[in-house]
Scaffold this motif. Structure first.
Motif, short mmCIF file in Angstrom:
data_model
loop_
_atom_site.label_atom_id
_atom_site.label_comp_id
_atom_site.label_asym_id
_atom_site.label_seq_id
_atom_site.Cartn_x
_atom_site.Cartn_y
_atom_site.Cartn_z
N ALA A 77 22.21 -17.03 -48.45
CA ALA A 77 22.63 -17.94 -47.38
C ALA A 77 22.62 -17.22 -46.02
O ALA A 77 22.14 -17.76 -45.02
CB ALA A 77 24.02 -18.50 -47.67
N GLY A 78 23.13 -16.00 -45.98
CA GLY A 78 23.13 -15.23 -44.75
C GLY A 78 21.73 -14.95 -44.25
O GLY A 78 21.46 -14.97 -43.04
N ASP A 79 20.81 -14.70 -45.18
CA ASP A 79 19.43 -14.42 -44.80
C ASP A 79 18.75 -15.66 -44.23
O ASP A 79 17.97 -15.57 -43.28
CB ASP A 79 18.66 -13.88 -46.01
CG ASP A 79 17.45 -13.08 -45.59
OD1 ASP A 79 17.51 -12.41 -44.55
OD2 ASP A 79 16.44 -13.11 -46.32
N VAL A 80 19.05 -16.81 -44.78
CA VAL A 80 18.47 -18.06 -44.25
C VAL A 80 18.97 -18.31 -42.83
O VAL A 80 18.18 -18.63 -41.93
CB VAL A 80 18.80 -19.25 -45.18
CG1 VAL A 80 18.44 -20.57 -44.53
CG2 VAL A 80 18.08 -19.09 -46.52
N PHE A 81 20.26 -18.15 -42.61
CA PHE A 81 20.79 -18.32 -41.25
C PHE A 81 20.24 -17.26 -40.30
O PHE A 81 20.02 -17.53 -39.13
CB PHE A 81 22.32 -18.30 -41.25
CG PHE A 81 22.92 -19.64 -41.60
CD1 PHE A 81 22.99 -20.65 -40.67
CD2 PHE A 81 23.41 -19.88 -42.87
CE1 PHE A 81 23.54 -21.88 -40.98
CE2 PHE A 81 23.96 -21.10 -43.21
CZ PHE A 81 24.02 -22.11 -42.26
N ALA A 82 20.03 -16.04 -40.81
CA ALA A 82 19.45 -14.98 -39.97
C ALA A 82 18.03 -15.34 -39.56
O ALA A 82 17.62 -15.07 -38.42
CB ALA A 82 19.48 -13.65 -40.73
N ILE A 108 28.50 -17.42 -38.54
CA ILE A 108 28.25 -17.77 -39.95
C ILE A 108 27.68 -16.58 -40.70
O ILE A 108 28.14 -16.24 -41.80
CB ILE A 108 27.32 -19.00 -40.05
CG1 ILE A 108 28.04 -20.26 -39.57
CG2 ILE A 108 26.80 -19.17 -41.48
CD1 ILE A 108 27.15 -21.47 -39.43
N VAL A 109 26.66 -15.94 -40.13
CA VAL A 109 26.05 -14.77 -40.79
C VAL A 109 27.08 -13.66 -40.94
O VAL A 109 27.16 -13.02 -41.99
CB VAL A 109 24.81 -14.29 -40.00
CG1 VAL A 109 24.30 -12.96 -40.55
CG2 VAL A 109 23.71 -15.33 -40.06
N PHE A 129 16.49 -9.86 -41.11
CA PHE A 129 16.27 -10.88 -42.13
C PHE A 129 15.10 -10.52 -43.04
O PHE A 129 15.12 -10.82 -44.24
CB PHE A 129 16.15 -12.28 -41.51
CG PHE A 129 14.78 -12.83 -41.31
CD1 PHE A 129 14.08 -13.43 -42.34
CD2 PHE A 129 14.18 -12.79 -40.05
CE1 PHE A 129 12.82 -13.96 -42.14
CE2 PHE A 129 12.93 -13.31 -39.84
CZ PHE A 129 12.24 -13.90 -40.90
N ILE A 130 14.08 -9.82 -42.51
CA ILE A 130 12.98 -9.38 -43.37
C ILE A 130 13.46 -8.32 -44.36
O ILE A 130 13.15 -8.38 -45.55
CB ILE A 130 11.80 -8.84 -42.52
CG1 ILE A 130 11.16 -9.97 -41.71
CG2 ILE A 130 10.77 -8.12 -43.38
CD1 ILE A 130 10.48 -11.03 -42.55
#
Length: 161
Positions: free
Chosen positions: A118-123, A21-22, A90-91
């Protein structure tokens, strides 16, 4: 230990799915970010996604088929490195998204920005998953610290049915 055995395969599947997903969401963001560049934070998380797919393949296949390659410290190293990659990624992306003010009220809520969020949340969730599996691997290494065997923990081995 039976609970951990039942938990490890779903965790590995979720780790692989979240990495895909990411990879997909951030590949879209990198492609559509700007005309000539994409942020290094996005690129790093794309790398981390590919790394994770390789690491999960190792963590699933090595204990089942290549017992000598599944040394307990090798597994711990793969888990720890992957966890640190997700944390750093992600940070870094969260800081970038804050710096460019990627919010709904500023009007900058465009496609790559939303995909990056969205990618950061999944990360972040991926980091939590790898933190859990790293703790499991570290606890096994701690429990077996006086043993000369480098054998991996059979409780965290993926068993095929």
């Amino acid at each position: 230990m039976a609970f951990i055995e039942a938990l490890i395969l779903p965790l590995r599947v979720i780790q692989a799915v979240f990495a895909i997903i990411v990879l997909g969401v951030l590949a879209y963001a990198a492609n559509d970010w700007a005309y000539y560049w994409s942020p290094s934070q996005v690129n790093f998380l794309i790398f981390t996604s590919v790394w994770t797919l390789l690491a999960v393949a190792y963590l699933v296949i090595a204990p089942m088929h290549f017992k000598t390659a599944a040394h307990k410290f090798g597994i711990l190293a793969a888990e720890t490195i992957t966890m640190l990659f997700w944390f750093a990624g992600f940070i870094a992306l969260a800081v970038l998204l804050t710096d460019i003010d990627c919010t709904a009220h500023t009007g900058k809520y465009w496609g790559p920005c939303r995909a990056s969020i969205a990618g950061d949340v999944f990360a972040a969730f991926e980091w939590l998953l790898f933190t859990a599996t790293t703790i499991m691997a570290a606890l096994y290494c701690w429990r077996t610290r006086n043993e000369r065997s480098g054998k991996h923990d059979p409780a965290v081995e993926v068993h095929h049915v």
